[in-house]
Motif scaffolding. Structure first.
Motif, PDB file in Angstrom:
ATOM      1  N   VAL A 134      14.463 -13.024 -67.822  1.00  0.00           N
ATOM      2  CA  VAL A 134      14.601 -12.034 -68.894  1.00  0.00           C
ATOM      3  C   VAL A 134      15.926 -11.293 -68.716  1.00  0.00           C
ATOM      4  CG1 VAL A 134      13.647  -9.949 -69.942  1.00  0.00           C
ATOM      5  CG2 VAL A 134      12.104 -11.743 -69.103  1.00  0.00           C
ATOM      6  N   ILE A 135      16.696 -11.223 -69.791  1.00  0.00           N
ATOM      7  CA  ILE A 135      17.908 -10.397 -69.819  1.00  0.00           C
ATOM      8  C   ILE A 135      17.660  -9.306 -70.846  1.00  0.00           C
ATOM      9  CG2 ILE A 135      20.391 -10.306 -70.195  1.00  0.00           C
ATOM     10  CD1 ILE A 135      20.531 -13.287 -69.622  1.00  0.00           C
ATOM     11  N   ALA A 136      17.533  -8.074 -70.381  1.00  0.00           N
ATOM     12  CA  ALA A 136      17.233  -6.951 -71.268  1.00  0.00           C
ATOM     13  C   ALA A 136      18.343  -5.914 -71.188  1.00  0.00           C
ATOM     14  CB  ALA A 136      15.894  -6.308 -70.896  1.00  0.00           C
ATOM     15  N   GLY A 137      18.795  -5.448 -72.347  1.00  0.00           N
ATOM     16  CA  GLY A 137      19.855  -4.444 -72.400  1.00  0.00           C
ATOM     17  C   GLY A 137      19.367  -3.151 -73.012  1.00  0.00           C
ATOM     18  N   SER A 138      19.967  -2.045 -72.587  1.00  0.00           N
ATOM     19  CA  SER A 138      19.581  -0.728 -73.103  1.00  0.00           C
ATOM     20  C   SER A 138      20.087  -0.498 -74.522  1.00  0.00           C
ATOM     21  CB  SER A 138      20.143   0.365 -72.192  1.00  0.00           C
ATOM     22  OG  SER A 138      21.570   0.312 -72.160  1.00  0.00           O
ATOM     23  N   ASP A 139      21.185  -1.142 -74.854  1.00  0.00           N
ATOM     24  CA  ASP A 139      21.774  -1.036 -76.184  1.00  0.00           C
ATOM     25  C   ASP A 139      22.513  -2.339 -76.465  1.00  0.00           C
ATOM     26  OD1 ASP A 139      24.061  -0.838 -74.592  1.00  0.00           O
ATOM     27  OD2 ASP A 139      24.366   1.295 -74.981  1.00  0.00           O
ATOM     28  N   LYS A 140      23.180  -2.415 -77.608  1.00  0.00           N
ATOM     29  CA  LYS A 140      23.825  -3.669 -78.002  1.00  0.00           C
ATOM     30  C   LYS A 140      24.771  -4.186 -76.938  1.00  0.00           C
ATOM     31  CE  LYS A 140      27.003  -3.479 -81.201  1.00  0.00           C
ATOM     32  NZ  LYS A 140      27.656  -3.401 -82.526  1.00  0.00           N
ATOM     33  N   ARG A 141      25.707  -3.357 -76.508  1.00  0.00           N
ATOM     34  CA  ARG A 141      26.694  -3.821 -75.537  1.00  0.00           C
ATOM     35  C   ARG A 141      26.064  -4.041 -74.162  1.00  0.00           C
ATOM     36  NH1 ARG A 141      29.448  -0.377 -78.839  1.00  0.00           N
ATOM     37  NH2 ARG A 141      28.989   1.427 -77.518  1.00  0.00           N
ATOM     38  N   GLY A 142      25.020  -3.286 -73.840  1.00  0.00           N
ATOM     39  CA  GLY A 142      24.332  -3.533 -72.585  1.00  0.00           C
ATOM     40  C   GLY A 142      23.795  -4.948 -72.518  1.00  0.00           C
ATOM     41  N   THR A 143      23.164  -5.403 -73.593  1.00  0.00           N
ATOM     42  CA  THR A 143      22.642  -6.766 -73.641  1.00  0.00           C
ATOM     43  C   THR A 143      23.776  -7.783 -73.584  1.00  0.00           C
ATOM     44  OG1 THR A 143      20.843  -5.921 -75.033  1.00  0.00           O
ATOM     45  CG2 THR A 143      21.076  -8.310 -74.859  1.00  0.00           C
ATOM     46  N   ILE A 144      24.841  -7.515 -74.314  1.00  0.00           N
ATOM     47  CA  ILE A 144      25.986  -8.430 -74.321  1.00  0.00           C
ATOM     48  C   ILE A 144      26.582  -8.545 -72.917  1.00  0.00           C
ATOM     49  CG2 ILE A 144      28.353  -8.737 -75.156  1.00  0.00           C
ATOM     50  CD1 ILE A 144      27.404  -7.475 -77.818  1.00  0.00           C
ATOM     51  N   TYR A 145      26.737  -7.421 -72.234  1.00  0.00           N
ATOM     52  CA  TYR A 145      27.247  -7.459 -70.864  1.00  0.00           C
ATOM     53  C   TYR A 145      26.312  -8.245 -69.958  1.00  0.00           C
ATOM     54  CZ  TYR A 145      31.090  -4.160 -71.588  1.00  0.00           C
ATOM     55  OH  TYR A 145      32.254  -3.558 -72.001  1.00  0.00           O
ATOM     56  N   GLY A 146      25.001  -8.098 -70.148  1.00  0.00           N
ATOM     57  CA  GLY A 146      24.050  -8.841 -69.338  1.00  0.00           C
ATOM     58  C   GLY A 146      24.192 -10.343 -69.524  1.00  0.00           C
ATOM     59  N   VAL A 147      24.384 -10.770 -70.767  1.00  0.00           N
ATOM     60  CA  VAL A 147      24.571 -12.193 -71.064  1.00  0.00           C
ATOM     61  C   VAL A 147      25.828 -12.714 -70.391  1.00  0.00           C
ATOM     62  CG1 VAL A 147      25.037 -13.853 -72.907  1.00  0.00           C
ATOM     63  CG2 VAL A 147      23.281 -12.099 -73.228  1.00  0.00           C
ATOM     64  N   TYR A 148      26.937 -11.985 -70.540  1.00  0.00           N
ATOM     65  CA  TYR A 148      28.191 -12.453 -69.972  1.00  0.00           C
ATOM     66  C   TYR A 148      28.225 -12.323 -68.450  1.00  0.00           C
ATOM     67  CZ  TYR A 148      30.032 -12.824 -74.706  1.00  0.00           C
ATOM     68  OH  TYR A 148      30.242 -13.184 -76.013  1.00  0.00           O
ATOM     69  N   ASP A 149      27.412 -11.422 -67.902  1.00  0.00           N
ATOM     70  CA  ASP A 149      27.306 -11.345 -66.453  1.00  0.00           C
ATOM     71  C   ASP A 149      26.728 -12.646 -65.906  1.00  0.00           C
ATOM     72  OD1 ASP A 149      27.593  -9.379 -64.131  1.00  0.00           O
ATOM     73  OD2 ASP A 149      25.545 -10.090 -63.833  1.00  0.00           O
ATOM     74  N   LEU A 150      25.719 -13.190 -66.578  1.00  0.00           N
ATOM     75  CA  LEU A 150      25.166 -14.475 -66.148  1.00  0.00           C
ATOM     76  C   LEU A 150      26.212 -15.578 -66.276  1.00  0.00           C
ATOM     77  CD1 LEU A 150      22.842 -16.207 -65.160  1.00  0.00           C
ATOM     78  CD2 LEU A 150      22.038 -16.382 -67.527  1.00  0.00           C
ATOM     79  N   SER A 151      26.984 -15.560 -67.358  1.00  0.00           N
ATOM     80  CA  SER A 151      28.046 -16.558 -67.511  1.00  0.00           C
ATOM     81  C   SER A 151      29.024 -16.498 -66.341  1.00  0.00           C
ATOM     82  CB  SER A 151      28.813 -16.342 -68.825  1.00  0.00           C
ATOM     83  OG  SER A 151      28.062 -16.761 -69.937  1.00  0.00           O
ATOM     84  N   GLU A 152      29.399 -15.290 -65.944  1.00  0.00           N
ATOM     85  CA  GLU A 152      30.322 -15.145 -64.825  1.00  0.00           C
ATOM     86  C   GLU A 152      29.685 -15.632 -63.531  1.00  0.00           C
ATOM     87  OE1 GLU A 152      32.849 -11.695 -62.444  1.00  0.00           O
ATOM     88  OE2 GLU A 152      31.815 -11.195 -64.313  1.00  0.00           O
ATOM     89  N   GLN A 153      28.410 -15.322 -63.340  1.00  0.00           N
ATOM     90  CA  GLN A 153      27.715 -15.714 -62.116  1.00  0.00           C
ATOM     91  C   GLN A 153      27.610 -17.234 -61.971  1.00  0.00           C
ATOM     92  OE1 GLN A 153      25.632 -14.098 -59.575  1.00  0.00           O
ATOM     93  NE2 GLN A 153      26.231 -11.995 -60.019  1.00  0.00           N
ATOM     94  N   ILE A 154      27.466 -17.957 -63.084  1.00  0.00           N
ATOM     95  CA  ILE A 154      27.357 -19.411 -62.985  1.00  0.00           C
ATOM     96  C   ILE A 154      28.717 -20.080 -62.815  1.00  0.00           C
ATOM     97  CG2 ILE A 154      25.227 -19.407 -64.329  1.00  0.00           C
ATOM     98  CD1 ILE A 154      26.774 -20.608 -66.678  1.00  0.00           C
ATOM     99  N   GLY A 155      29.784 -19.294 -62.917  1.00  0.00           N
ATOM    100  CA  GLY A 155      31.101 -19.832 -62.608  1.00  0.00           C
ATOM    101  C   GLY A 155      32.091 -19.881 -63.743  1.00  0.00           C
TER     102      GLY A 155
END
Length: 223
Positions: free
Chosen positions: A146-167
């Motif tokens: 689950v990727i949950a964000g507090s607001d619009k950009r919070g969710t967007i940052y969460g998505v891109y954080d996973l992208s960065e983590q996978i390389g």
């Protein structure tokens, strides 16, 4: 995070304050929660020839839906496997990555109401998010990230954080950075949370005077 634009306009989504030019990304400044081999209780983003289905409710923010499309492309860039993308949870089967904004996504609010996730650590906060491996979040779904964000950009940052983590480097497009191929991607169990940023409005300044960005634009887009 990443240099991307949302569907809502030319908002530069980035948490990096200085350019970092590297062959691959290593979740700069954050604990690593992605592994390339399974560990007890880990969630498989991709393994073998399959990837977890990405699910984001179509009623969430347009920028969030756009970011999930980028994540779909990023998983394919790294593994060669393109995940399926669902716009609601109806009929969802198998492992899934459930993505959404608190109070905006019926999917996330459903998980909160069922006490599958606890959002009190991010609710009402600025640009905060968490990723969490959850067992049996929905009927037919044995395990999910689950990727949950507090607001619009919070969710967007969460998505891109996973992208960065996978390389996938935040500079993959601007600096032509090709991610290293991985045959499998796993998220370790637990709740991986980021709170409010120390700088409220994040971004990168480019000197657009000659010969800097001007020459780059000409090279990429022509006269």
């Amino acid at each position: 995070m990443s240099w991307r634009t949302t569907a809502a306009g030319p908002f530069l989504v980035t948490a990096l304050l200085i350019p970092v030019f590297c062959a691959q990304a290593f979740a700069i400044g954050q604990p690593r929660y992605v592994r390339f081999a399974p560990t007890p209780g880990s969630f498989a983003v991709a393994q073998g020839k399959t990837a977890a289905t990405l699910c984001v409710d179509s009623s969430d923010w347009a920028g969030v839906v756009r970011a999930v499309g980028d994540l779909q492309a990023d998983v394919e860039r790294v593994t060669g496997i393109k995940p399926d993308l669902a716009k609601d949870a109806n009929g969802l089967k198998g492992p899934a990555i459930l993505i959404g904004t608190v109070g905006k996504s019926p999917l996330i609010d459903r998980l909160v109401a069922a006490k599958k996730i606890d959002v009190t650590g991010i609710q009402g906060k600025w640009e905060s998010f968490f990723l969490q491996v959850v067992q049996q979040p929905l009927p037919g779904v044995a395990s999910a990230l689950v990727i949950a964000g507090s607001d619009k950009r919070g969710t967007i940052y969460g998505v891109y954080d996973l992208s960065e983590q996978i390389g996938v480097s935040p500079w993959y497009w601007w600096d032509d950075v090709t991610p290293e191929h991985r045959s499998a991607l796993y998220v370790i169990p637990g709740k991986h949370q980021q709170g409010e940023p120390s700088v409220k409005y994040r971004g990168i300044f480019f000197n657009d005077e000659k010969p800097d960005l001007d020459h780059w634009v000409r090279a990429k887009f022509g006269e």
